[in-house]
Design an enzyme around this catalytic site. Structure first.
Site, PDB file in Angstrom:
ATOM      1  N   LYS A  15       0.827  -1.218   0.000  1.00 52.53           N
ATOM      2  CA  LYS A  15       0.000   0.000   0.000  1.00 52.53           C
ATOM      3  C   LYS A  15       0.860   1.268   0.000  1.00 52.53           C
ATOM      4  O   LYS A  15       0.595   2.207  -0.744  1.00 52.53           O
ATOM      5  CB  LYS A  15      -0.928   0.031   1.229  1.00 52.53           C
ATOM      6  CG  LYS A  15      -1.850  -1.174   1.341  1.00 52.53           C
ATOM      7  CD  LYS A  15      -2.856  -1.032   2.475  1.00 52.53           C
ATOM      8  CE  LYS A  15      -2.236  -0.878   3.852  1.00 52.53           C
ATOM      9  NZ  LYS A  15      -1.490  -2.064   4.340  1.00 52.53           N
ATOM     10  N   ARG A  88      -9.255  -0.185  10.143  1.00 50.30           N
ATOM     11  CA  ARG A  88      -8.672  -1.474  10.498  1.00 50.30           C
ATOM     12  C   ARG A  88      -9.714  -2.445  11.037  1.00 50.30           C
ATOM     13  O   ARG A  88      -9.412  -3.597  11.284  1.00 50.30           O
ATOM     14  CB  ARG A  88      -7.615  -1.302  11.589  1.00 50.30           C
ATOM     15  CG  ARG A  88      -6.305  -0.640  11.164  1.00 50.30           C
ATOM     16  CD  ARG A  88      -5.477  -1.578  10.334  1.00 50.30           C
ATOM     17  NE  ARG A  88      -4.111  -1.768  10.740  1.00 50.30           N
ATOM     18  CZ  ARG A  88      -3.086  -0.992  10.436  1.00 50.30           C
ATOM     19  NH1 ARG A  88      -3.263   0.115   9.757  1.00 50.30           N
ATOM     20  NH2 ARG A  88      -1.866  -1.302  10.800  1.00 50.30           N
ATOM     21  N   ARG A 125      12.091  -5.155   5.016  1.00 47.26           N
ATOM     22  CA  ARG A 125      11.742  -3.805   4.558  1.00 47.26           C
ATOM     23  C   ARG A 125      12.665  -2.770   5.211  1.00 47.26           C
ATOM     24  O   ARG A 125      12.985  -2.847   6.384  1.00 47.26           O
ATOM     25  CB  ARG A 125      10.294  -3.499   4.931  1.00 47.26           C
ATOM     26  CG  ARG A 125       9.854  -2.091   4.587  1.00 47.26           C
ATOM     27  CD  ARG A 125       8.354  -1.967   4.564  1.00 47.26           C
ATOM     28  NE  ARG A 125       7.753  -2.089   5.879  1.00 47.26           N
ATOM     29  CZ  ARG A 125       6.447  -1.970   6.096  1.00 47.26           C
ATOM     30  NH1 ARG A 125       5.622  -1.770   5.090  1.00 47.26           N
ATOM     31  NH2 ARG A 125       5.958  -2.078   7.307  1.00 47.26           N
ATOM     32  N   ARG A 158      11.770  -0.185  10.447  1.00 47.51           N
ATOM     33  CA  ARG A 158      10.711   0.169  11.388  1.00 47.51           C
ATOM     34  C   ARG A 158      10.796  -0.723  12.611  1.00 47.51           C
ATOM     35  O   ARG A 158      11.050  -1.916  12.498  1.00 47.51           O
ATOM     36  CB  ARG A 158       9.353  -0.013  10.703  1.00 47.51           C
ATOM     37  CG  ARG A 158       8.760   1.275  10.218  1.00 47.51           C
ATOM     38  CD  ARG A 158       7.513   1.054   9.414  1.00 47.51           C
ATOM     39  NE  ARG A 158       6.448   0.362  10.141  1.00 47.51           N
ATOM     40  CZ  ARG A 158       5.209   0.237   9.695  1.00 47.51           C
ATOM     41  NH1 ARG A 158       4.883   0.753   8.511  1.00 47.51           N
ATOM     42  NH2 ARG A 158       4.299  -0.388  10.381  1.00 47.51           N
ATOM     43  N   ARG A 169       1.092  -8.648  14.050  1.00 45.27           N
ATOM     44  CA  ARG A 169       0.400  -7.729  13.131  1.00 45.27           C
ATOM     45  C   ARG A 169      -0.379  -8.501  12.066  1.00 45.27           C
ATOM     46  O   ARG A 169      -1.501  -8.136  11.713  1.00 45.27           O
ATOM     47  CB  ARG A 169       1.417  -6.781  12.471  1.00 45.27           C
ATOM     48  CG  ARG A 169       1.946  -5.730  13.463  1.00 45.27           C
ATOM     49  CD  ARG A 169       3.210  -5.068  12.968  1.00 45.27           C
ATOM     50  NE  ARG A 169       3.039  -4.302  11.769  1.00 45.27           N
ATOM     51  CZ  ARG A 169       4.010  -4.065  10.884  1.00 45.27           C
ATOM     52  NH1 ARG A 169       5.222  -4.550  11.092  1.00 45.27           N
ATOM     53  NH2 ARG A 169       3.780  -3.353   9.819  1.00 45.27           N
TER      54      ARG A 169
END
Ligand code: AMP
Length: 212
Positions: A15, A88, A125, A158, A169
């Protein structure tokens, strides 16, 4: 007038990468509740202190806090937005309609992808602390380790992209996404795109949604 765009998808489904392109090429404004919350943590605000622990665990911040933050950061009268990371859950989806979008035209896009593939994507990432460019050590590594190809900024990971938090998550996502999809399906605003395709193809599919 382009529709307000609501991006739905698991963490790591792409996203953020696509939102950056929609901003650059179609004039959208990117509104990521995760980014807004991380900014609060960085500035050590009361809100930041309140949500830090929850975010580090990979759990969801309470609905009212996030909705308030979102509402304070958008002005539908003057801009077209990409909502990324909100809603969410079913309650947030209803609140987005009644409190923020009201009569505005909107479309939701679900980034459909095999969740099993996402853990490795997330732990690999890296994000540029200068320009926000997103890298992946497996599929889109920078030319020089730790350095952004675009601006020379430092690449950082992150805090919630570690193995344990990623597991939580993804689990939270699985448990909460169905009512969100049902909300947009029932109101005739849902499009699904195959997010395992190449970024170029995903972008074309998204662009088509904004033109429909
Ligand atoms: P993201 O950047 O979207 O992956 O979000 C990072 C973290 O911020 C999540 O794991 C949650 O702790 C928190 N967060 C972001 N958006 C929301 C939301 N809409 N509702 C509750 N928590 C959120």
């Amino acid at each position: 007038m382009k529709p307000q765009l609501i991006l739905l998808g698991a963490p790591g489904s792409g996203k953020g990468t696509q939102a950056a392109r929609l901003v650059a090429e179609l004039g959208y404004n990117h509104l990521s509740t995760g980014d807004l919350l991380r900014k609060e943590i960085k500035s050590e605000s009361d809100l930041g202190k309140k949500v830090q622990g929850i975010m580090n665990e990979g759990k969801l911040v309470d609905d009212d806090t996030v909705l308030e933050l979102l509402n304070a950061n958008c002005d539908l009268g003057s801009s077209v937005y990409i909502f990324d990371g909100f809603p969410r859950n079913g309650e947030q989806a209803k609140a987005l309609d009644s409190v923020v979008l009201k009569e505005a035209k909107s479309r939701a896009v679900y980034f459909d992808i095999d969740l099993e593939k996402l853990a490795a994507r997330l732990t690999n990432r890296r994000t540029c602390s200068g320009c926000g460019e997103i890298y992946n050590l497996l599929s889109k590594a920078p030319a020089k380790e730790g350095v952004c190809d675009k601006c020379g900024g430092e690449l950082t990971q992150r805090k919630d992209d570690n193995e344990e938090t990623v597991k939580t998550r993804l689990q939270v996502f699985k448990e909460t996404i169905d009512p969100v999809l049902a909300h947009y399906e029932e109101t005739g605003r849902l499009a699904k795109i195959d997010a395992s395709n190449a970024p170029e193809e995903v972008f074309s599919a998204l662009k088509a949604v904004t033109e429909a």
